[in-house]
Write an enzyme that holds these catalytic residues in place. Structure first.
Site, PDB file in Angstrom:
ATOM      1  N   ASP A   1      47.285  48.366  29.564  1.00 26.71           N
ATOM      2  CA  ASP A   1      45.913  47.877  29.436  1.00 26.71           C
ATOM      3  C   ASP A   1      45.644  46.622  30.253  1.00 26.71           C
ATOM      4  O   ASP A   1      46.535  45.842  30.545  1.00 26.71           O
ATOM      5  CB  ASP A   1      45.593  47.603  27.960  1.00 26.71           C
ATOM      6  CG  ASP A   1      46.577  46.621  27.328  1.00 26.71           C
ATOM      7  OD1 ASP A   1      47.789  46.792  27.533  1.00 26.71           O
ATOM      8  OD2 ASP A   1      46.142  45.691  26.624  1.00 26.71           O
ATOM      9  N   GLU A   2      44.402  46.452  30.618  1.00 26.33           N
ATOM     10  CA  GLU A   2      43.833  45.212  31.164  1.00 26.33           C
ATOM     11  C   GLU A   2      44.521  44.695  32.429  1.00 26.33           C
ATOM     12  O   GLU A   2      44.694  43.492  32.598  1.00 26.33           O
ATOM     13  CB  GLU A   2      43.814  44.123  30.085  1.00 26.33           C
ATOM     14  CG  GLU A   2      42.928  44.489  28.906  1.00 26.33           C
ATOM     15  CD  GLU A   2      42.778  43.379  27.888  1.00 26.33           C
ATOM     16  OE1 GLU A   2      41.670  43.191  27.380  1.00 26.33           O
ATOM     17  OE2 GLU A   2      43.788  42.700  27.585  1.00 26.33           O
TER      18      GLU A   2
END
Length: 887
Positions: A539-540
């Site tokens: 993620d991210e």
């Protein structure tokens, strides 16, 4: 990475150069400032509406707040300029409105406050105010982190005593009216009076209404008239269970006060696969028959037998004579994946806390423990052959070179004796996996990458430096995670620089992943639970300053933060190795690197014989579909916020043949506050509150439905339609990220009892949950497709089970769950109280908490109150109390 090392050393040199006085006087200055009074006050959460040019300051979505730091000198006059205060500031300070001071962002949330040349000193007893402007908002007290500390060259850092507390109100002033994010915030501030109104539709049910109620709710149950008294003990016949499972069952019976007796009440178990048909022929299915003569439990498999036993135990009252109803129940799980996620990277949580959580998960038939072991802030699992991961990466302290530890974050302070430091040894992890295995819980380890990897990056850089000094360049580079040519200027969501991202283009990064995977798999093998799922994280992996909340100074957009984006880079943009990979055509562009790396890691997962690859969905967004991966199955934790479109984008993942685990922040994140009150704990970017009732009322397999029954983070209704087909969720997971959760007791508070609501939704589909209908529009406040009366009655039943039965069991287990604050009102001089979980004892005080009295709703005469009244709830065992509030 060479430039990173130079910059960190430069910070250290600057700190040394700033001081011309002796080490002893430096220490005296540090000692004195450590006794300063500190107060922090949020002064305006809507600063952009009141004259502050948040856009010009570069605030995301042009949103900023103002606050004031007050330092009080409790010692002699201070004239030295050679000191600095470090603090955890989760929202970056954009401006200091006192020219005697400056604040410098270091990395992550670590921020340095220090005097400028204009510093005039602080007289004895004097207080000095430092007004500041921060990005975003500060709506809950936990936005302010504890354990600020002071340093000076050659001096030992010291925590400022007034901030060395988990009771943040010791140095954070009350928020008063500063609880709204925007002027048009429609949320309701939860105080005794508003809480009383919210609880008004939940009444306490008589014990007879709860008789025979199994938790989680079974598919079908027939309750009979006779009761069974178990006070003479039980004769458990558990031959069909493995020894470790049988031991786990006995421990739970013992906790409930049911002792094994050969002449006790007979409980027989058997496995009969052919006994189950259709939708009930799944792992975990069981049939339970409780009669006056004995109980028979038939399981589809060992998990089914175990769950049948847990269902029987769910009927046992927490206190008093263990009498249960006779009944017949047929049951099977709703979802194959019924998970709970725990982050131990941001703040460490002990093995004992983890084991207590596993016990509760098992009692409520949850079967997946998603263990977030690594992140930017720490690496928490011992990996043989890479000792630096825990020698450096599991510790936080004030070492600007980061050769001994990671820099402090999230209020951990300058020393290693804090909740930011800690790890699980190989033996610890094996014990946890064994414990879970005995309770039918699969442990899913998450080693987050390529973003959220700073602990690994810094640890491997420390390893590199040590081996280079030892004259071993080949070994030094073997597991290095950065390309030294990469000078990219990036900013992660949590304010880290390029060291937050391991380089996905390096062969050494792949060697590192393979090494870690091999060692973790060996631990699982030794624990007797083969590793069947590898969680990649994913993620991210982005630079937030290139996101839509910002715009470039040459092309400014209204409502955004204005930056010189020519100075901002995408992750790995200046890595020569990654540039070569993109140029070769192996990867389309830089944005595709995280998903490309996930594909590469999936090959390792398959090579290790692990059948399932799992990730947060945004880490796989550029892969074609699930079939692009090497593993036979690919699972995603879906975490798009519903009111920002998640009710529709979830469908995209099932259409690409991913197994979708519903993990939406606005409904099943336990790091968000229970209610809208600044004294609650948690972040709130996805929602302002998620309490037991909201989580219970979530419809995980028909996401648009939730628009009719809930609101967005500003308390406003929203609409939801999906015109795409939906093949159904694979499961549901409840998450605790630990940024604001430092202690084990705080962990218990955030997890329980909310986890039980999600366990209910994972096991049982309620009658008020509607089938997904493509193209149907749900409008909050307008449509009425959901049977709200049925939904409310279901909640009332469940809330009473928690308040009258289940919380008392958690008392026995030593769980420091959150006790809800009561609702209360005084009308015509008469005090009336209520509670969201009926059955919990309530107390009131008429003398500011000096003397507490038990509230009796039908007391004669009625309770009169002419002055301020304080209220609180009490745990069933009488040992703990909720937060006390005044009417």
């Amino acid at each position: 990475m060479k430039k990173l090392k130079i910059s960190l050393l430069a910070l250290s040199v600057m700190s040394l150069a700033a001081c011309s006085s002796s080490p002893r006087s430096n220490q005296q200055v540090v000692d004195q400032i450590s006794q300063f009074g500190v107060q922090y006050q949020v002064t305006d959460n809507q600063a952009a509406d009141h004259g502050v040019n948040c856009a010009k300051l570069g605030a995301d979505w042009a949103s900023c707040n103002t606050a004031t730091i007050t330092l009080t000198n409790n010692g002699p006059a201070l004239t030295s300029k050679n000191w600095a205060i470090y603090m955890s500031n989760v929202h970056e300070t954009l401006r200091v409105d006192n020219d005697q001071f400056k604040m410098t962002h270091i990395v992550g949330d670590l921020t340095r406050l220090e005097p400028t040349e204009k510093f005039k000193g602080i007289a004895a007893g004097e207080s000095i105010e430092i007004p500041i402007v921060n990005e975003y908002w500060q709506l809950f007290i936990t936005d302010v982190m504890p354990r600020w500390y002071v340093t000076a060259a050659n001096a030992t850092p010291k925590i400022i005593t007034s901030t060395d507390t988990e009771n943040l109100s010791d140095f954070v002033k009350p928020f008063g009216g500063q609880w709204k994010r925007i002027a048009d915030d429609k949320n309701v501030l939860m105080l005794p009076q508003s809480r009383f109104s919210k609880n008004a539709d939940v009444a306490q049910l008589p014990a007879s209404a709860l008789r025979g109620q199994i938790t989680p709710t079974p598919r079908s149950v027939k309750v009979h008239a006779a009761d069974v008294d178990l006070s003479r003990g039980v004769a458990l016949h558990l031959e069909v269970l493995a020894d470790n499972q049988a031991d786990a069952v006995k421990q739970r019976f013992d906790l409930m006060g049911l002792k094994p007796q050969s002449a006790g009440y007979d409980i027989h178990t058997r496995i009969a696969v052919n006994h189950f048909h259709g939708a009930e022929a799944v792992s975990g299915a069981y049939e339970l028959r409780i009669t006056p003569r004995g109980t028979d439990i038939i399981g589809y498999d060992q998990a089914g037998v175990y769950y049948g036993l847990m269902s029987l135990l769910s009927l046992v009252p927490a206190e008093g004579t263990p009498i249960i109803a006779t009944l017949e129940a047929k049951d099977a799980p709703r979802f194959a994946y019924r998970g709970a996620f725990l982050d131990v990277a941001r703040n460490f949580h002990s093995k004992q806390a983890v084991l207590r959580m596993l016990d509760q998960m098992a009692a409520w038939k949850m079967n997946k423990f998603h263990f977030h072991l690594t992140d930017d802030e720490a690496w928490r699992i011992e990996i043989p052959g890479l000792p630096e991961l825990t020698d450096v990466g599991s510790k936080r302290c004030h070492d600007l070179t980061e050769q001994q530890c990671l820099l402090p974050q999230l209020g951990s302070g300058p020393l290693t004796n804090n909740n930011g430091t800690g790890h699980f040894s190989r033996a610890d992890y094996i014990e946890i996996v064994k414990y879970a295995q005995a309770r039918n819980i699969e442990v899913i380890p998450e080693i987050d990458m390529p973003a959220h990897a700073r602990a690994a990056v810094i640890s491997m850089e420390a390893r590199y430096q040590q081996l280079m000094k030892a004259g071993k360049p080949q070994q030094a580079s073997e597991y290095r995670l950065v390309d030294p040519t990469d000078t990219s200027n990036t900013r992660s969501v949590q304010l880290y620089d390029r060291t937050s991202y391991l380089n996905p283009c390096l062969d050494s990064s792949k060697r590192f992943v393979d090494k870690v995977m091999d060692e973790v798999q060996a631990m699982h093998r030794e624990a007797g639970q083969p590793l069947t799922t590898w969680h990649f994280g994913g993620d991210e992996a982005k630079n937030i300053r290139l996101g839509s909340g910002y715009s470039d100074v040459k092309n400014p957009k209204a409502g955004t933060g204005i930056l010189d984006q020519s100075k901002e880079d995408k992750p790995w943009a200046k890595s020569q190795v990654c540039q070569a990979v993109v140029k070769s055509g192996k990867v389309e562009d830089l944005e595709h690197l995280p998903s490309h790396f996930a594909l590469e890691v999936s090959k390792m997962v398959k090579a290790h014989g692990i059948p399932v690859m799992q990730a947060w969905q945004d880490g796989l967004k550029d892969a074609t579909d699930a079939h692009a991966f090497a593993t036979s199955r690919v699972r995603v934790n879906f975490w798009d916020t519903l009111y920002w479109g998640g009710f529709d984008t979830a469908n995209d993942w099932t259409l690409k043949d991913y197994e979708v685990v519903i993990s939406n922040p606005d409904y099943v994140y336990m790091d968000f506050p229970y209610e809208v009150n600044p004294n609650e704990r948690g972040y709130y970017w996805g929602t302002r509150f998620s309490d037991e009732r909201k989580m219970f009322g979530f419809a995980p397999d028909n996401l648009p439905q939730n628009a009719e029954t809930s609101v967005d983070r500003d308390g406003k209704t929203f609409d939801a339609t999906s015109n795409k087909p939906w093949s159904g969720a694979y499961g549901i997971s409840v998450q605790l990220w630990s940024e604001t959760t430092r202690t084990d007791q705080q962990m218990d508070y955030m997890v329980f009892p909310r986890l039980l609501s999600v366990a209910e939704r994972g096991w049982h589909r309620a009658e008020w949950e509607l089938d997904y209908q493509q193209g149907r529009t749900f409008k909050g406040g307008e449509t009425h497709f959901v049977n709200q009366q049925q939904r409310n009655q279901d909640w009332q039943r469940f809330a009473n089970l928690l308040g009258q039965r289940e919380l008392g069991k958690m008392d026995k287990a030593g769980i420091h769950y959150r006790l809800p604050v009561p609702g209360a009102r005084v009308e015509n001089g008469i005090l009336t109280m209520n509670i969201v979980l009926p059955g919990l004892p309530l107390e009131y005080s008429l003398d500011k908490g000096k003397r507490w009295q038990r509230y009796q709703p039908h007391a004669k005469p009625a309770i009169t109150a002419s002055d301020k009244v304080w209220v609180r709830s009490v745990s069933p065992d009488g040992k703990r109390f909720s937060r006390a509030e005044a009417l």
